[in-house]
Scaffold this motif. Structure first.
Motif, short mmCIF file in Angstrom:
data_model
loop_
_atom_site.label_atom_id
_atom_site.label_comp_id
_atom_site.label_asym_id
_atom_site.label_seq_id
_atom_site.Cartn_x
_atom_site.Cartn_y
_atom_site.Cartn_z
N GLN A 1 0.85 -1.19 0.00
CA GLN A 1 0.00 0.00 0.00
C GLN A 1 0.89 1.24 0.00
O GLN A 1 1.03 1.95 0.99
CB GLN A 1 -0.92 0.00 1.23
CG GLN A 1 -1.89 1.16 1.33
CD GLN A 1 -2.91 1.19 0.21
OE1 GLN A 1 -3.19 0.15 -0.39
NE2 GLN A 1 -3.46 2.35 -0.10
N PRO A 2 1.52 1.54 -1.15
CA PRO A 2 2.47 2.67 -1.21
C PRO A 2 1.78 4.04 -1.22
O PRO A 2 2.42 5.05 -0.94
CB PRO A 2 3.22 2.42 -2.51
CG PRO A 2 2.25 1.67 -3.37
CD PRO A 2 1.45 0.81 -2.44
N ALA A 3 0.48 4.07 -1.55
CA ALA A 3 -0.23 5.35 -1.62
C ALA A 3 -0.77 5.72 -0.24
O ALA A 3 -0.12 5.50 0.77
CB ALA A 3 -1.35 5.24 -2.66
N GLN A 4 -1.97 6.26 -0.19
CA GLN A 4 -2.56 6.72 1.07
C GLN A 4 -2.66 5.59 2.08
O GLN A 4 -3.13 4.49 1.78
CB GLN A 4 -3.95 7.30 0.83
CG GLN A 4 -4.65 7.78 2.11
CD GLN A 4 -6.08 8.24 1.86
OE1 GLN A 4 -6.54 8.31 0.72
NE2 GLN A 4 -6.80 8.54 2.93
N LEU A 5 -2.21 5.86 3.28
CA LEU A 5 -2.35 4.92 4.40
C LEU A 5 -2.38 5.75 5.68
O LEU A 5 -1.39 6.39 6.03
CB LEU A 5 -1.19 3.91 4.42
CG LEU A 5 -1.17 2.89 5.56
CD1 LEU A 5 -2.51 2.19 5.69
CD2 LEU A 5 -0.07 1.86 5.32
N LYS B 1 7.35 4.09 11.59
CA LYS B 1 7.67 5.44 12.04
C LYS B 1 9.01 5.93 11.49
O LYS B 1 9.25 7.13 11.41
CB LYS B 1 7.67 5.49 13.57
CG LYS B 1 6.27 5.36 14.18
CD LYS B 1 5.34 6.48 13.72
CE LYS B 1 3.98 6.39 14.38
NZ LYS B 1 3.07 7.49 13.96
N TYR B 2 9.88 5.01 11.09
CA TYR B 2 11.15 5.41 10.49
C TYR B 2 10.95 5.84 9.04
O TYR B 2 11.53 6.83 8.59
CB TYR B 2 12.14 4.26 10.56
CG TYR B 2 13.53 4.61 10.06
CD1 TYR B 2 14.41 5.32 10.86
CD2 TYR B 2 13.95 4.24 8.77
CE1 TYR B 2 15.68 5.66 10.40
CE2 TYR B 2 15.21 4.57 8.31
CZ TYR B 2 16.08 5.27 9.12
OH TYR B 2 17.32 5.61 8.67
N LEU B 3 10.10 5.11 8.33
CA LEU B 3 9.94 5.37 6.89
C LEU B 3 8.76 6.29 6.58
O LEU B 3 8.85 7.12 5.67
CB LEU B 3 9.75 4.04 6.14
CG LEU B 3 10.97 3.12 6.15
CD1 LEU B 3 10.63 1.78 5.52
CD2 LEU B 3 12.14 3.76 5.41
N ARG B 4 7.66 6.15 7.29
CA ARG B 4 6.49 6.98 7.02
C ARG B 4 5.85 7.40 8.35
O ARG B 4 4.82 6.89 8.77
CB ARG B 4 5.48 6.23 6.15
CG ARG B 4 6.00 5.94 4.75
CD ARG B 4 4.96 5.27 3.87
NE ARG B 4 3.78 6.13 3.69
CZ ARG B 4 2.70 5.76 3.00
NH1 ARG B 4 2.66 4.55 2.45
NH2 ARG B 4 1.67 6.58 2.87
N PRO B 5 6.48 8.33 9.04
CA PRO B 5 6.04 8.71 10.39
C PRO B 5 4.65 9.31 10.45
O PRO B 5 4.07 9.39 11.55
CB PRO B 5 7.11 9.73 10.84
CG PRO B 5 7.72 10.23 9.57
CD PRO B 5 7.69 9.09 8.60
N GLU B 6 4.10 9.72 9.31
CA GLU B 6 2.75 10.31 9.33
C GLU B 6 1.67 9.25 9.54
O GLU B 6 0.53 9.58 9.92
CB GLU B 6 2.49 11.07 8.02
CG GLU B 6 2.16 10.21 6.80
CD GLU B 6 3.38 9.58 6.12
OE1 GLU B 6 3.21 8.93 5.07
OE2 GLU B 6 4.50 9.77 6.64
N ILE B 7 1.98 7.99 9.32
CA ILE B 7 1.01 6.91 9.52
C ILE B 7 0.87 6.63 11.01
O ILE B 7 1.86 6.43 11.71
CB ILE B 7 1.46 5.63 8.78
CG1 ILE B 7 1.55 5.88 7.27
CG2 ILE B 7 0.50 4.48 9.07
CD1 ILE B 7 2.12 4.71 6.49
#
Length: 504
Positions: A166-170, A191-197
């Protein structure tokens, strides 16, 4: 810390035995919640649980000398089967210490995968102590089910797959929490790669060791742990896992037994698969989160963590699912004891479906009826039913959240007992093993008469028992010491309205 874990996750060796599981859309759940709900199907692993990932990665990091010694663990659940299969694949001797109360399906699952099962003790702490004793006596290497960096890294490969799938919105990932190995691995990677999730833990209300630790700012030991969601029945969060969670988990949501049962049904409706209670925690958490936040058009992932459920437990799950969905209300209604009263009550219910109706004659004046009524969380909520009956002059009590009513009274309604003085009522959780009832009776002794007893098997490691004792008022102060000596968790239900209405 996160970079360290990410490197370990990226180099984890799990795919010799584990598989990359699909991220499956839950169509009906998505439509109902107004969000895109995706299920990470870890129940499709070879041992029907994510635990194979951490177990295999831990073994893969051991030296040849350590592997030659053999490995041991204590587990009543999925870690046992994961370690057994991992050890078999690597040609390593594995000893699994399991409590004698472990469901047979899990014992057989370990043996079928080549593990040597040692049944010891009646609870996990006893099994754990024995496994550590074997480490000292036999020189085995202990493989912890969750509190080990290599185990955490193996579980973290779940997050690696999710972000790739799921590379898009998550927007958020919901994770079941027991000892914390899975959520720590997922939180570290995400949290290391996409902290906004958001990373959100989900625990049962009666086994919330991570929530309690985060509130206290340190690890705490729960005084009691609920047993229904046995896959996460852990009294204290792990040390390594809490070090990650306290910094990188956004929040922890707790859910009830009824909400877990409803989530099992939700997953079945969308996937035609049956998950274990722990495996349904994430979906229960998603539903509670959406209701609380009122969010729409978000992408929410729930980890379906395992499917090792005893078939016998499905009866209990089915009974409680409708309550968890808020599609059934359990109520006690007082009606006049005269011809035509039942008809008048049914007219007051209207077009709602009656799911259960229990009654026995008590007196010439009025009748108490135990009723299940179909409701709908949006179109016809429980509150509307109660208000309607009150307006029409029916005394009514809501028992939907009353555990005594749901576990026992609904199966016992048969009339009030006459002339039973000094009755005290207690609800117990018995270990589901031979001799449990005899232990109860022998320790209680012949001091007080047992005036009521109800037991019903739920296919779990614990049995639910309702018992009444005739205890003179002058001896009431002796009850706590006597019941504590038996060693089973218990609750005083003497003032419970369900007991008073139908059994007292």
């Amino acid at each position: 810390m996160l970079e360290h874990y990410v490197k370990k996750i990226l180099t984890s060796r799990v795919y010799d035995v584990a598989v990359e599981t699909p991220l499956q859309p839950a169509r009906q759940l998505s439509e109902r919640t107004g969000n895109q709900v995706l299920l990470k199907r870890e129940d499709l692993q070879p041992v029907f649980s994510f635990k194979i990932r951490g177990a295999y990665n831990k073994l893969a990091q051991l030296s040849a000398e350590q592997l030659a010694c053999g490995v041991v663990t204590a587990s009543a659940g999925n870690h046992a089967q994961g370690l057994a299969l991992a050890a078999k694949h690597m040609g390593v001797k594995a000893t699994i210490v399991m409590p004698r109360t472990t469901p047979e399906i899990k014992v057989n699952g370990v043996r079928a995968r080549g593990g040597k099962v040692v049944l010891h003790g009646d609870s996990f702490p006893e099994a754990l102590a024995h496994s550590l004793k074997l480490v000292e006596e036999k020189g085995y290497v202990y493989v912890h089910p969750y509190d080990d960096p290599d185990t955490i890294a193996g579980q973290g490969t779940v997050a690696m797959e999710i972000l790739r799938q799921q590379p898009a919105q998550l927007d958020a990932i919901f994770v079941p929490v027991g000892g914390g190995g899975l959520i720590a691995g997922i939180a570290a990677y995400v949290k290391y790669l996409r902290p906004e999730i958001k990373v959100i833990g989900v625990e049962p209300e009666d086994s919330n060791c991570l929530q309690a630790a985060m509130a206290a700012g340190k690890r705490v030991v729960l005084p009691t742990v609920g047993l229904f969601v046995d896959g996460v029945a852990v009294a204290q969060i792990g040390e390594h896992t809490f070090a990650v969670c306290r910094q990188h988990v956004d929040e922890v949501i707790t859910v009830s037994t009824d909400e877990v049962c409803a989530a099992i049904k939700d997953i079945f409706d969308d996937t035609r698969s049956i998950t274990e209670p722990a495996g349904a925690l994430a979906v229960a958490g998603i539903k509670k989160y959406v209701e609380r936040e009122g969010c729409v058009d978000q992408v929410l992932v729930g980890i379906d963590s395992g499917a090792n459920i005893n078939f016998d437990r499905l009866r209990h799950v089915a009974e409680r699912a409708e309550l968890g969905e808020k599609r059934e209300a359990i109520i006690a209604v007082t009606i006049p004891e005269r011809p035509g009263s039942f008809k008048t009550f049914c007219e007051a219910i209207g077009k709602r479906q009656i799911t259960e109706f229990n009654y026995r004659y008590h007196s010439d004046g009025e009748a108490q009826i135990f009723v299940g009524v179909q409701t709908h969380p949006e179109n016809d909520p429980r509150e509307a039913l109660l208000a309607s009956l009150h307006e029409q002059g029916f005394p009514v009590q809501d028992l939907t959240d009353n555990e005594l009513a749901k576990l026992h009274v609904r199966h016992m309604v048969g009339g009030h007992a006459a002339a039973v003085p000094d009755e005290c009522v207690f609800r117990f959780e018995f270990p589901e093993r031979p001799g449990a009832l005899f232990n109860f009776l022998s320790k209680l002794g012949g001091r007080w008469n047992i005036s009521m007893f109800h037991y019903r098997n739920h296919g779990a490691a614990d049995g639910r028992v309702l018992a009444a004792l005739q205890v003179p008022h002058a001896q009431r102060h002796l009850i706590p010491e006597a019941l504590d000596a038996i060693g089973y968790p218990y609750w005083d239900e003497t003032e419970n309205p369900a007991y008073k209405l139908f059994l007292g």
